[in-house]
Design a protein around this motif. Structure first.
Motif, PDB file in Angstrom:
ATOM      1  N   SER A  51       1.094   8.837 -16.677  1.00 31.31           N
ATOM      2  CA  SER A  51       1.508   7.446 -16.784  1.00 31.31           C
ATOM      3  C   SER A  51       1.497   6.717 -15.445  1.00 31.31           C
ATOM      4  N   MET A  52       0.874   7.299 -14.422  1.00 31.76           N
ATOM      5  CA  MET A  52       0.849   6.686 -13.099  1.00 31.76           C
ATOM      6  C   MET A  52      -0.124   5.504 -13.120  1.00 31.76           C
ATOM      7  N   LEU A  53       0.405   4.296 -12.889  1.00 31.25           N
ATOM      8  CA  LEU A  53      -0.428   3.089 -12.884  1.00 31.25           C
ATOM      9  C   LEU A  53      -0.936   2.767 -11.489  1.00 31.25           C
ATOM     10  N   VAL A  54      -0.088   3.011 -10.496  1.00 33.66           N
ATOM     11  CA  VAL A  54      -0.471   2.765  -9.107  1.00 33.66           C
ATOM     12  C   VAL A  54      -0.117   4.005  -8.310  1.00 33.66           C
ATOM     13  N   ILE A  55      -1.061   4.500  -7.550  1.00 34.93           N
ATOM     14  CA  ILE A  55      -0.858   5.681  -6.722  1.00 34.93           C
ATOM     15  C   ILE A  55      -0.613   5.212  -5.295  1.00 34.93           C
ATOM     16  N   PRO A  56       0.442   5.736  -4.633  1.00 37.92           N
ATOM     17  CA  PRO A  56       0.688   5.335  -3.245  1.00 37.92           C
ATOM     18  C   PRO A  56      -0.564   5.514  -2.394  1.00 37.92           C
ATOM     19  N   GLY A  57      -0.831   4.554  -1.564  1.00 41.70           N
ATOM     20  CA  GLY A  57      -2.036   4.541  -0.742  1.00 41.70           C
ATOM     21  C   GLY A  57      -3.032   3.501  -1.212  1.00 41.70           C
ATOM     22  N   GLU A  58      -2.962   3.110  -2.499  1.00 40.63           N
ATOM     23  CA  GLU A  58      -3.790   2.023  -3.018  1.00 40.63           C
ATOM     24  C   GLU A  58      -3.152   0.704  -2.587  1.00 40.63           C
ATOM     25  N   ALA A  59      -3.931  -0.211  -2.129  1.00 49.58           N
ATOM     26  CA  ALA A  59      -3.412  -1.538  -1.782  1.00 49.58           C
ATOM     27  C   ALA A  59      -3.486  -2.418  -3.025  1.00 49.58           C
ATOM     28  N   VAL A  60      -2.321  -2.879  -3.500  1.00 46.05           N
ATOM     29  CA  VAL A  60      -2.277  -3.691  -4.710  1.00 46.05           C
ATOM     30  C   VAL A  60      -1.396  -4.919  -4.493  1.00 46.05           C
ATOM     31  N   SER A  61      -1.795  -5.996  -5.133  1.00 41.37           N
ATOM     32  CA  SER A  61      -0.987  -7.221  -5.122  1.00 41.37           C
ATOM     33  C   SER A  61      -0.603  -7.620  -6.545  1.00 41.37           C
ATOM     34  N   GLN A  62      -1.247  -6.986  -7.522  1.00 40.07           N
ATOM     35  CA  GLN A  62      -0.958  -7.222  -8.934  1.00 40.07           C
ATOM     36  C   GLN A  62      -1.180  -5.924  -9.698  1.00 40.07           C
TER      37      GLN A  62
ATOM     38  N   THR B   6       8.212   3.781  -6.930  1.00 37.80           N
ATOM     39  CA  THR B   6       8.515   4.668  -5.807  1.00 37.80           C
ATOM     40  C   THR B   6       7.871   4.089  -4.559  1.00 37.80           C
ATOM     41  N   TYR B   7       8.447   4.428  -3.416  1.00 36.57           N
ATOM     42  CA  TYR B   7       7.974   3.846  -2.159  1.00 36.57           C
ATOM     43  C   TYR B   7       7.703   4.965  -1.169  1.00 36.57           C
ATOM     44  N   ARG B   8       6.559   4.873  -0.533  1.00 36.30           N
ATOM     45  CA  ARG B   8       6.192   5.841   0.499  1.00 36.30           C
ATOM     46  C   ARG B   8       5.639   5.064   1.673  1.00 36.30           C
ATOM     47  N   GLY B   9       6.339   5.118   2.736  1.00 34.06           N
ATOM     48  CA  GLY B   9       5.917   4.425   3.942  1.00 34.06           C
ATOM     49  C   GLY B   9       6.861   4.793   5.056  1.00 34.06           C
ATOM     50  N   GLU B  10       6.687   4.174   6.179  1.00 33.23           N
ATOM     51  CA  GLU B  10       7.545   4.464   7.329  1.00 33.23           C
ATOM     52  C   GLU B  10       9.005   4.211   6.964  1.00 33.23           C
ATOM     53  N   GLY B  11       9.812   5.249   7.065  1.00 28.62           N
ATOM     54  CA  GLY B  11      11.230   5.145   6.747  1.00 28.62           C
ATOM     55  C   GLY B  11      11.534   5.216   5.257  1.00 28.62           C
ATOM     56  N   LEU B  12      10.516   5.314   4.405  1.00 30.95           N
ATOM     57  CA  LEU B  12      10.728   5.327   2.953  1.00 30.95           C
ATOM     58  C   LEU B  12      10.269   6.613   2.290  1.00 30.95           C
ATOM     59  N   THR B  13       9.600   7.478   3.022  1.00 30.96           N
ATOM     60  CA  THR B  13       8.907   8.611   2.446  1.00 30.96           C
ATOM     61  C   THR B  13       9.764   9.426   1.489  1.00 30.96           C
ATOM     62  N   ASP B  14       9.356   9.433   0.256  1.00 31.13           N
ATOM     63  CA  ASP B  14       9.949  10.251  -0.799  1.00 31.13           C
ATOM     64  C   ASP B  14      11.471  10.200  -0.822  1.00 31.13           C
TER      65      ASP B  14
ATOM     66  N   ASP C 115       0.819  -1.215   0.000  1.00 35.10           N
ATOM     67  CA  ASP C 115       0.000   0.000   0.000  1.00 35.10           C
ATOM     68  C   ASP C 115       0.853   1.265   0.000  1.00 35.10           C
ATOM     69  N   SER C 116       2.154   1.109  -0.115  1.00 29.71           N
ATOM     70  CA  SER C 116       3.026   2.284  -0.091  1.00 29.71           C
ATOM     71  C   SER C 116       3.893   2.346  -1.347  1.00 29.71           C
ATOM     72  N   ILE C 117       3.344   1.879  -2.458  1.00 27.70           N
ATOM     73  CA  ILE C 117       4.098   1.826  -3.703  1.00 27.70           C
ATOM     74  C   ILE C 117       3.424   2.684  -4.766  1.00 27.70           C
ATOM     75  N   GLY C 118       4.242   3.316  -5.579  1.00 22.85           N
ATOM     76  CA  GLY C 118       3.754   4.044  -6.741  1.00 22.85           C
ATOM     77  C   GLY C 118       4.456   3.479  -7.969  1.00 22.85           C
ATOM     78  N   ILE C 119       3.745   3.308  -9.058  1.00 29.70           N
ATOM     79  CA  ILE C 119       4.339   2.776 -10.293  1.00 29.70           C
ATOM     80  C   ILE C 119       3.939   3.708 -11.431  1.00 29.70           C
ATOM     81  N   ALA C 120       4.959   4.177 -12.160  1.00 28.15           N
ATOM     82  CA  ALA C 120       4.706   5.085 -13.281  1.00 28.15           C
ATOM     83  C   ALA C 120       5.574   4.680 -14.463  1.00 28.15           C
ATOM     84  N   GLY C 121       5.050   4.889 -15.656  1.00 29.28           N
ATOM     85  CA  GLY C 121       5.817   4.654 -16.868  1.00 29.28           C
ATOM     86  C   GLY C 121       6.820   5.777 -17.078  1.00 29.28           C
ATOM     87  N   ILE C 122       8.022   5.439 -17.503  1.00 29.91           N
ATOM     88  CA  ILE C 122       9.054   6.443 -17.780  1.00 29.91           C
ATOM     89  C   ILE C 122       8.987   6.794 -19.263  1.00 29.91           C
ATOM     90  N   GLY C 123       8.851   8.079 -19.552  1.00 26.61           N
ATOM     91  CA  GLY C 123       8.777   8.526 -20.938  1.00 26.61           C
ATOM     92  C   GLY C 123       7.445   8.257 -21.600  1.00 26.61           C
TER      93      GLY C 123
END
Length: 175
Positions: free
Chosen positions: A63-74, A91-99, A50-58
């Motif tokens: 191109s954001m596929l997953v927005i941090p805060g969404e819980a995803v397993s696939q 990208t990772y956003r969570g305890e100890g990972l923020t930005d 739930d602390s992951i963001g996935i975006a396409g480069i270029g």
């Protein structure tokens, strides 16, 4: 007898017209989109992040596929048919990972794309053959492909193993 036969022939023509115009012979996933699943590198079990963001480069537009805060397993990771490679930034956003951009991971797929005409009902799409992939190893431990060919069959072919902190086991309480 002639009227009955004419009736059945007309009924057959009408019904065959309905059958030939439907899309029941076409799969729901008409595009070849590789499906990636998330796993723990220490246990090999599926994980939900739930602390992951996935975006396409270029990629064009948003191109954001997953927005941090969404819980995803696939997640589906579309490939570009006009390119020989597609990149994603994790990208990772969570305890100890923020930005912390130093922990971002990049995943690159190198592939060939081939146009494929599935049929009149489904139309055309692309199939991809992944020749290799490259990734950084910050939070991603490893990646495995179960198949190098990406078709419109809806199945997981990419396994991404993350370094995750497993929740502590709760002791069994017996009274």
């Amino acid at each position: 007898m002639g009227k009955i036969l004419t009736y059945f022939v007309a009924l057959f023509v009408v019904l065959s017209g309905f059958v030939s115009c439907n899309t029941s012979g076409c799969t729901d996933n008409q595009s070849a989109l590789p499906l990636a699943g998330f796993y723990s590198s220490s246990t090999g079990s599926a994980v939900t992040l739930d602390s992951i963001g996935i975006a396409g480069i270029g990629a064009p537009n948003d191109s954001m596929l997953v927005i941090p805060g969404e819980a995803v397993s696939q997640v589906y990771l579309p490939l570009r048919s006009t390119e020989a490679a597609t990149q994603y930034c994790f990208t990772y956003r969570g305890e100890g990972l923020t930005d912390n951009p130093e922990l971002n991971d990049t995943l690159t797929f190198v592939y060939t794309s081939t146009p494929y005409f599935a049929g009149e009902e489904c139309g055309a799409s692309y199939r991809y053959n992944i020749s290799r992939f490259i990734h950084t190893r910050h939070m991603i431990d490893s990646i495995a492909l179960t198949d190098r060919e990406v078709t419109n069959v809806d199945r997981e072919i990419i396994k991404i193993y993350f370094r995750v902190v497993e929740p502590p086991q709760q002791p069994d309480e017996t009274l």
